[in-house]
Design a protein around this motif. Structure first.
Motif, short mmCIF file in Angstrom:
data_model
loop_
_atom_site.label_atom_id
_atom_site.label_comp_id
_atom_site.label_asym_id
_atom_site.label_seq_id
_atom_site.Cartn_x
_atom_site.Cartn_y
_atom_site.Cartn_z
N GLU A 1 29.42 -20.27 -18.73
CA GLU A 1 28.70 -20.65 -17.32
C GLU A 1 29.08 -19.55 -16.35
O GLU A 1 29.01 -19.86 -15.15
CB GLU A 1 29.18 -22.02 -17.00
CG GLU A 1 28.72 -23.19 -17.95
CD GLU A 1 27.30 -23.41 -18.35
OE1 GLU A 1 26.58 -23.21 -17.39
OE2 GLU A 1 26.98 -23.36 -19.48
N ASP B 1 19.20 -16.44 -12.90
CA ASP B 1 18.13 -17.22 -13.56
C ASP B 1 17.12 -16.46 -14.36
O ASP B 1 16.75 -16.82 -15.33
CB ASP B 1 17.26 -17.92 -12.43
CG ASP B 1 18.05 -18.99 -11.80
OD1 ASP B 1 18.92 -19.95 -12.72
OD2 ASP B 1 18.08 -19.11 -10.46
N SER C 1 19.46 -17.81 -18.00
CA SER C 1 19.08 -19.51 -17.95
C SER C 1 19.29 -20.02 -19.33
O SER C 1 19.56 -21.27 -19.17
CB SER C 1 17.89 -19.36 -17.25
OG SER C 1 16.85 -18.92 -18.28
N GLU C 2 19.28 -19.47 -20.26
CA GLU C 2 19.35 -19.80 -21.74
C GLU C 2 20.51 -19.80 -22.04
O GLU C 2 21.36 -18.90 -22.09
CB GLU C 2 18.55 -19.41 -22.62
CG GLU C 2 16.94 -19.63 -22.23
CD GLU C 2 15.84 -18.81 -23.35
OE1 GLU C 2 16.36 -18.61 -24.49
OE2 GLU C 2 14.80 -18.93 -22.91
N ARG C 3 21.40 -21.09 -22.70
CA ARG C 3 22.84 -20.95 -23.19
C ARG C 3 23.19 -19.75 -24.20
O ARG C 3 23.96 -18.89 -24.09
CB ARG C 3 23.31 -22.33 -23.60
CG ARG C 3 24.43 -22.14 -24.19
CD ARG C 3 25.47 -22.34 -23.19
NE ARG C 3 26.85 -22.41 -23.70
CZ ARG C 3 27.79 -23.56 -23.43
NH1 ARG C 3 27.59 -24.30 -22.32
NH2 ARG C 3 28.80 -23.65 -24.08
N PRO C 4 22.21 -20.00 -25.33
CA PRO C 4 22.42 -18.74 -26.08
C PRO C 4 22.68 -17.25 -25.80
O PRO C 4 23.51 -16.57 -26.13
CB PRO C 4 21.36 -18.79 -27.26
CG PRO C 4 20.94 -20.20 -27.14
CD PRO C 4 20.90 -20.40 -25.80
N VAL C 5 21.88 -16.84 -24.72
CA VAL C 5 21.94 -15.42 -24.22
C VAL C 5 23.26 -15.63 -23.35
O VAL C 5 23.87 -14.55 -23.48
CB VAL C 5 20.68 -15.27 -23.29
CG1 VAL C 5 21.05 -13.90 -22.41
CG2 VAL C 5 19.39 -15.27 -23.94
N ARG C 6 23.59 -16.59 -22.63
CA ARG C 6 25.06 -16.44 -21.97
C ARG C 6 26.19 -16.49 -22.88
O ARG C 6 27.00 -15.64 -22.59
CB ARG C 6 24.92 -17.72 -21.12
CG ARG C 6 24.24 -17.83 -19.80
CD ARG C 6 24.81 -18.82 -18.88
NE ARG C 6 24.86 -20.30 -19.34
CZ ARG C 6 23.71 -21.08 -19.31
NH1 ARG C 6 22.36 -20.68 -19.05
NH2 ARG C 6 24.27 -22.22 -20.04
#
Length: 196
Positions: free
Chosen positions: A92, A109, A113-118
């Motif tokens: 996060e 954003d 914004s997408e968890r797999p990218v993070r």
């Protein structure tokens, strides 16, 4: 061509850098760890995202819980090191981007914004920061024993949450007796570098 860094510093940070397997009982202070962090926090990451998180394991109870998660051969090292750090990636991290990347606060954003990218970005950039951390430990005159031989799910459950992915456990302190295994070979320049 010579490097800008003097040879003694090159030796301290790289040529003589080894994974320590034993440590003296000399304590590692919070001030030493803060000095390490205050140096290595300047190492570059993409978007200055800074996803590395450090959990210092100091209490006997926490040490016992961590040792139980280590591979059998790593347990004695982790049990006896003056300080142990769990390095993890904060998935996060993007919540901090408006402050850390102020010239483009929309990056939070627009890109993450997408968890797999993070998760992918956090793993890569926290890995970079973990390497900086190990070099920082060396710069502080201490030895590091980074390890990935542990139960990752167990360490996450015991010490982290679902937003943090463990990367490695690092034993930290002054090297003890017979701290070093013999130096292993390294690849030559021509084996690694290709010019196109």
């Amino acid at each position: 061509m010579s490097l800008a860094l003097d040879p003694a510093a090159q030796d301290l940070l790289f040529r003589e850098a080894r994974t320590a397997n034993t440590f003296t009982d000399e304590p590692v202070s919070d001030e030493q760890v803060q000095a390490i962090y205050d140096l290595v926090k300047y190492g570059p990451t993409a978007f200055n995202q800074s996803p590395l998180r450090v959990t210092l394991v100091r209490s006997p109870e926490a040490r016992e819980r961590l040792v139980a998660q280590m591979a059998e051969g790593n347990r004695p090292k982790t049990a006896t090191a003056p300080l142990v750090a769990i390095l993890s990636a904060d998935n996060e991290f993007h919540e901090e981007l408006p402050a850390l990347f102020p010239h483009f606060p929309q990056a939070k954003d627009a890109f993450f914004s997408e968890r797999p990218v993070r998760e992918q970005a956090a793993a890569l950039n926290a890995g970079l920061q973990a390497a900086y951390f190990i070099v920082g430990v060396r710069a502080a005159g201490l030895a590091a024993g980074p390890m990935t031989g542990f139960d990752f799910a167990g360490v996450q459950k015991e010490f982290l949450d679902d937003d943090h992915t463990p990367l490695m456990v690092v034993n930290i302190g002054k090297p003890g007796d017979d701290a070093w295994f013999p130096r292993s070979p390294r690849l030559a320049y021509d084996d690694v570098v290709t010019t196109v």
